[in-house]
Design an enzyme around this catalytic site. Structure first.
Site, PDB file in Angstrom:
ATOM      1  N   GLU A  47       0.842  -1.198   0.000  1.00 38.08           N
ATOM      2  CA  GLU A  47       0.000   0.000   0.000  1.00 38.08           C
ATOM      3  C   GLU A  47       0.882   1.255   0.000  1.00 38.08           C
ATOM      4  O   GLU A  47       1.777   1.379   0.826  1.00 38.08           O
ATOM      5  CB  GLU A  47      -0.919  -0.003   1.237  1.00 38.08           C
ATOM      6  N   ASN A 101     -14.114   7.642   2.508  1.00 36.57           N
ATOM      7  CA  ASN A 101     -15.333   7.935   1.746  1.00 36.57           C
ATOM      8  C   ASN A 101     -16.521   8.307   2.624  1.00 36.57           C
ATOM      9  O   ASN A 101     -16.397   8.475   3.838  1.00 36.57           O
ATOM     10  CB  ASN A 101     -15.652   6.773   0.784  1.00 36.57           C
ATOM     11  N   TRP A 457     -15.837  11.306  -7.200  1.00 36.91           N
ATOM     12  CA  TRP A 457     -14.709  10.455  -6.783  1.00 36.91           C
ATOM     13  C   TRP A 457     -15.058   8.978  -6.817  1.00 36.91           C
ATOM     14  O   TRP A 457     -14.522   8.196  -6.055  1.00 36.91           O
ATOM     15  CB  TRP A 457     -14.218  10.850  -5.374  1.00 36.91           C
ATOM     16  N   HIS A 458     -15.976   8.580  -7.721  1.00 38.87           N
ATOM     17  CA  HIS A 458     -16.328   7.172  -7.886  1.00 38.87           C
ATOM     18  C   HIS A 458     -15.670   6.643  -9.159  1.00 38.87           C
ATOM     19  O   HIS A 458     -16.337   6.017  -9.982  1.00 38.87           O
ATOM     20  CB  HIS A 458     -17.843   6.988  -8.001  1.00 38.87           C
ATOM     21  N   ASN A 504     -18.341   1.546  -3.592  1.00 38.90           N
ATOM     22  CA  ASN A 504     -17.562   0.776  -2.616  1.00 38.90           C
ATOM     23  C   ASN A 504     -18.031  -0.676  -2.469  1.00 38.90           C
ATOM     24  O   ASN A 504     -17.232  -1.607  -2.550  1.00 38.90           O
ATOM     25  CB  ASN A 504     -17.623   1.495  -1.262  1.00 38.90           C
TER      26      ASN A 504
HETATM   27  C1  LIG Z   1     -13.957  11.078  -1.071  1.00 42.53           C
HETATM   28  C2  LIG Z   1     -14.665   9.849  -1.541  1.00 42.53           C
HETATM   29  C3  LIG Z   1     -15.978   9.616  -1.148  1.00 42.53           C
HETATM   30  C4  LIG Z   1     -16.636   8.457  -1.585  1.00 42.53           C
HETATM   31  N1  LIG Z   1     -17.860   8.139  -1.064  1.00 42.53           N
HETATM   32  C5  LIG Z   1     -18.382   6.913  -1.291  1.00 42.53           C
HETATM   33  C6  LIG Z   1     -19.501   6.445  -0.556  1.00 42.53           C
HETATM   34  O1  LIG Z   1     -20.005   7.112   0.331  1.00 42.53           O
HETATM   35  N2  LIG Z   1     -19.984   5.186  -0.840  1.00 42.53           N
HETATM   36  C7  LIG Z   1     -19.414   4.403  -1.808  1.00 42.53           C
HETATM   37  O2  LIG Z   1     -19.918   3.296  -2.050  1.00 42.53           O
HETATM   38  N3  LIG Z   1     -18.336   4.823  -2.507  1.00 42.53           N
HETATM   39  C8  LIG Z   1     -17.783   6.028  -2.222  1.00 42.53           C
HETATM   40  N4  LIG Z   1     -16.630   6.399  -2.859  1.00 42.53           N
HETATM   41  C9  LIG Z   1     -16.063   5.513  -3.875  1.00 42.53           C
HETATM   42  C10 LIG Z   1     -15.465   4.219  -3.291  1.00 42.53           C
HETATM   43  O3  LIG Z   1     -14.914   4.466  -2.017  1.00 42.53           O
HETATM   44  C11 LIG Z   1     -14.414   3.688  -4.254  1.00 42.53           C
HETATM   45  O4  LIG Z   1     -15.008   3.422  -5.510  1.00 42.53           O
HETATM   46  C12 LIG Z   1     -13.781   2.395  -3.795  1.00 42.53           C
HETATM   47  O5  LIG Z   1     -13.287   2.524  -2.492  1.00 42.53           O
HETATM   48  C13 LIG Z   1     -12.674   2.032  -4.758  1.00 42.53           C
HETATM   49  O6  LIG Z   1     -12.104   0.829  -4.341  1.00 42.53           O
HETATM   50  P1  LIG Z   1     -10.786   0.304  -5.062  1.00 42.53           P
HETATM   51  O7  LIG Z   1     -10.378  -0.907  -4.323  1.00 42.53           O
HETATM   52  O8  LIG Z   1     -11.021   0.239  -6.504  1.00 42.53           O
HETATM   53  O9  LIG Z   1      -9.724   1.476  -4.853  1.00 42.53           O
HETATM   54  P2  LIG Z   1      -9.263   2.209  -3.542  1.00 42.53           P
HETATM   55  O10 LIG Z   1     -10.127   1.876  -2.380  1.00 42.53           O
HETATM   56  O11 LIG Z   1      -9.103   3.638  -3.889  1.00 42.53           O
HETATM   57  O12 LIG Z   1      -7.872   1.566  -3.220  1.00 42.53           O
HETATM   58  C14 LIG Z   1      -6.733   1.718  -4.016  1.00 42.53           C
HETATM   59  C15 LIG Z   1      -5.538   1.656  -3.093  1.00 42.53           C
HETATM   60  O13 LIG Z   1      -4.366   1.449  -3.876  1.00 42.53           O
HETATM   61  C16 LIG Z   1      -3.353   2.292  -3.400  1.00 42.53           C
HETATM   62  N5  LIG Z   1      -2.430   2.512  -4.517  1.00 42.53           N
HETATM   63  C17 LIG Z   1      -2.662   3.229  -5.643  1.00 42.53           C
HETATM   64  N6  LIG Z   1      -1.581   3.190  -6.431  1.00 42.53           N
HETATM   65  C18 LIG Z   1      -0.673   2.428  -5.800  1.00 42.53           C
HETATM   66  C19 LIG Z   1       0.641   2.015  -6.124  1.00 42.53           C
HETATM   67  N7  LIG Z   1       1.234   2.371  -7.280  1.00 42.53           N
HETATM   68  N8  LIG Z   1       1.317   1.255  -5.227  1.00 42.53           N
HETATM   69  C20 LIG Z   1       0.742   0.869  -4.049  1.00 42.53           C
HETATM   70  N9  LIG Z   1      -0.503   1.238  -3.703  1.00 42.53           N
HETATM   71  C21 LIG Z   1      -1.199   1.997  -4.578  1.00 42.53           C
HETATM   72  C22 LIG Z   1      -4.058   3.534  -2.943  1.00 42.53           C
HETATM   73  O14 LIG Z   1      -3.283   4.292  -2.048  1.00 42.53           O
HETATM   74  C23 LIG Z   1      -5.321   2.956  -2.322  1.00 42.53           C
HETATM   75  O15 LIG Z   1      -5.156   2.663  -0.955  1.00 42.53           O
HETATM   76  C24 LIG Z   1     -15.966   7.553  -2.455  1.00 42.53           C
HETATM   77  C25 LIG Z   1     -14.657   7.808  -2.863  1.00 42.53           C
HETATM   78  C26 LIG Z   1     -13.995   8.927  -2.392  1.00 42.53           C
HETATM   79  C27 LIG Z   1     -12.561   9.145  -2.815  1.00 42.53           C
END
Ligand SMILES: Cc1cc2nc3c(=O)[nH]c(=O)nc-3n(C[C@H](O)[C@H](O)[C@H](O)COP(=O)(O)OP(=O)(O)OC[C@H]3O[C@@H](n4cnc5c(N)ncnc54)[C@H](O)[C@@H]3O)c2cc1C
Length: 519
Positions: A47, A101, A457-458, A504
């Site tokens: 991470e 989020n 941010w989705h 999420n």
């Molecule tokens: C401010 C905000 C509010 C939101 N509100 C909601 C909500 O209320 N309800 C909902 O359902 N969704 C919400 N979302 C969207 C939802 O949270 C995301 O779609 C979901 O968490 C994405 O999951 P993921 O596993 O694809 O990526 P993420 O959960 O973003 O995880 C990706 C991870 O990879 C890491 N990473 C990236 N690049 C690298 C690299 N090169 N090397 C190592 N690590 C790396 C990042 O640091 C991060 O920890 C929100 C998003 C944000 C940003």
């Protein structure tokens, strides 16, 4: 080998791992926890952000500083860096975006997944994914039932009607006044207005890391390397052999049998592109090797566009710890399928949301936003340079499709009816920017929607799933990257189209599915 909570020993990077999971967000936390349930399987979760994640202020208020990537996105149809810019603050912390989020716990709708299956993604229909949505939740209101689960890792609950904040109660009454029926369980997929299910324990957001990873942290076969940024995957002869990462200023090459990218819809395509997995001409132009020619990498960037109607709350409407997200409506403005959410955001203080802080001053803000559920507009995320420190070009192109614009206009009109309804109107001391005339007049409304639309941010879709022979597909229906053995993507990137809900729960669901196939 256990990482425990006491930090990560750098010498673990010299070992050979069965699985390296890149990114400890919604999907990565789930995947690492599930894979390490097999005692003999050595799993390294990498991470880029820190461990542990922060909590925020009022329940459901996002964390927008200190635990986020500081990306900037171009909103409209302009070159990256030109036109209107918006901070694209996805999570950079253990738990990823699920740790920063709004804690809205909504599933995608049946039509979303049936659409994926119809587009050639076998095994992703609603009937296929429902067992996983049931399995991931412990729904305090509906428990074990045909639609819900009572014993999964993630707690889900809705605010009780008698405990709703003034603004939320008035919003639901305003929806009724505007002709929108009640929908007590918004996770049943239908239209109507109701309380928002939240993944909260008491006042606190429960991230995927809290729900899945924390109980697994003492396993001897799981290690979590925080503050470690993967620059590229290592590929020899068409097979993945590990990852290259930067930690504490040092470059490490970590060996692995399999690598799964869970770096999110911005992070995963960037790692792929830096590895020479993307459009061959683009890789060559950046001086990168051509590992796999997959033109779809970084394309198909989708976010839910939202047009907010902001007001300063009338005195006494917002209490200090009122939750942000307690009520919303899902409506169909055109056709049968829901196409717009009317989302109430209450008790917003100061500069919490980019752009509005300066307008609100010291007032508490409330917004009723029209969020477009199934947008057609597509953007891109691209490397600007082979140097991993270079900022990426994120181009959202929100509401650039004519149909998106039209539905957002319908949505703003519906939001306006709720804002001006007899039950809700007293909640607002004054409403900013919007007037009756703007909402009524097609030309003014169209211009206002284009000018005020914001991302949510989705991010999704940038390494999308699709069948063999589909030129834009990056992964197959089991999330394996075409042309590179041992490499998967399992996060928001793989969604062929964005679901009609915040993303999420869908990311958690798809990581559960990936884990099942990888065990
Ligand atoms: C401010 C905000 C509010 C939101 N509100 C909601 C909500 O209320 N309800 C909902 O359902 N969704 C919400 N979302 C969207 C939802 O949270 C995301 O779609 C979901 O968490 C994405 O999951 P993921 O596993 O694809 O990526 P993420 O959960 O973003 O995880 C990706 C991870 O990879 C890491 N990473 C990236 N690049 C690298 C690299 N090169 N090397 C190592 N690590 C790396 C990042 O640091 C991060 O920890 C929100 C998003 C944000 C940003």
């Amino acid at each position: 080998m256990a990482a425990g909570t006491g930090g990560f020993a750098a010498e673990l990077l010299d070992r050979t791992w069965d699985d390296v999971v890149v990114g400890g967000g919604s999907a990565g936390s789930v995947l690492a926890a599930r894979l390490s349930q097999e005692p003999g399987r050595r799993v390294l979760l990498v991470e880029a952000g820190t461990d542990p994640a922060p909590q925020s202020g009022p329940p459901g208020s996002p964390v927008l500083t200190g635990a986020n990537w500081d990306h900037t996105a171009s909103v409209g149809d302009t070159e990256p860096g030109a036109g209107r810019q918006y901070p694209y603050l996805v999570g950079k912390v253990l738990g990823g975006s699920s740790a920063v989020n709004g804690a809205i716990a909504l599933r995608g709708l049946p039509a979303d997944f049936d659409g994926w299956a119809a587009a050639g993604c076998a095994g992703w229909s609603w009937a296929d994914v429902l067992p996983y949505f049931r399995g991931l939740e412990a729904d305090a209101d509906y428990g074990d039932s045909a639609l819900h689960g009572g014993h999964g890792p993630l707690p889900v609950r809705r605010p009780a009607p008698e405990r709703l904040s003034k603004a939320a109660a008035a919003f639901l009454a305003g929806c009724r006044a505007a002709g929108i029926p009640d929908r007590p369980d918004l996770n049943d997929g239908g239209t109507g207005a109701g309380p928002i299910p939240g993944n909260l324990a008491g006042r606190h957001r429960v991230s995927a890391a809290d729900a899945y990873l924390e109980p697994a942290r003492e396993r001897p076969n799981l290690a979590v390397a925080d503050r470690a940024e993967v620059t590229r995957v290592l590929v020899t002869g068409g097979r993945v052999t590990g990852v290259e990462l930067l930690r504490d200023g040092r470059v490490h090459q970590v060996r692995a049998g399999q690598v799964t990218l869970c770096a999110g819809a911005i992070g995963s395509p960037l790692v792929l592109q830096r590895s020479g997995i993307g459009a061959a001409a683009r890789s060559a132009a950046l001086g990168l090797p051509v590992t796999a020619d997959l033109p779809g990498v970084g394309g198909n960037l989708i976010d839910h566009p939202m047009v907010p109607v902001w007001s300063a709350a009338a005195p006494g409407v917002c209490a200090d710890d009122d939750p942000w997200h307690e009520a919303m409506a899902r409506i169909a403005t055109t056709g049968d399928l829901p196409d717009v959410n009317l989302l109430l955001v209450a008790n917003v203080r100061g500069a919490a949301i980019p752009g509005i802080g300066a307008v609100l001053g010291s007032d508490a803000g409330i917004s009723v936003g029209a969020l477009l559920l199934a947008p057609r507009s597509r953007g891109t995320v691209e490397l600007t340079d082979a140097d991993p420190k270079a900022a990426p070009a994120i181009r959202l192109r929100l509401a650039t499709d004519e149909d998106d614009l039209r539905r957002l206009m319908n949505g703003v009109r519906a939001a306006w009816r709720v804002v001006r309804s007899a039950p809700f109107a007293p909640m607002a001391a004054r409403t900013f920017l919007w007037t009756e005339r703007m909402v009524e007049d097609d030309t003014l409304l169209r211009r206002a929607v284009a000018n005020f639309v914001t991302p949510t941010w989705h991010a999704a879709g940038t390494a999308r799933m699709g069948p063999a022979g589909d030129d834009g597909a990056v992964v197959d229906e089991r999330l394996r990257v075409y042309g590179v053995t041992g490499l998967r993507v399992a996060d928001a990137s793989v969604m062929p189209s964005i679901v009609r809900a915040p993303t999420n729960l869908t990311c958690i669901m798809l990581a559960e599915r990936a884990a099942g196939w990888m065990r």
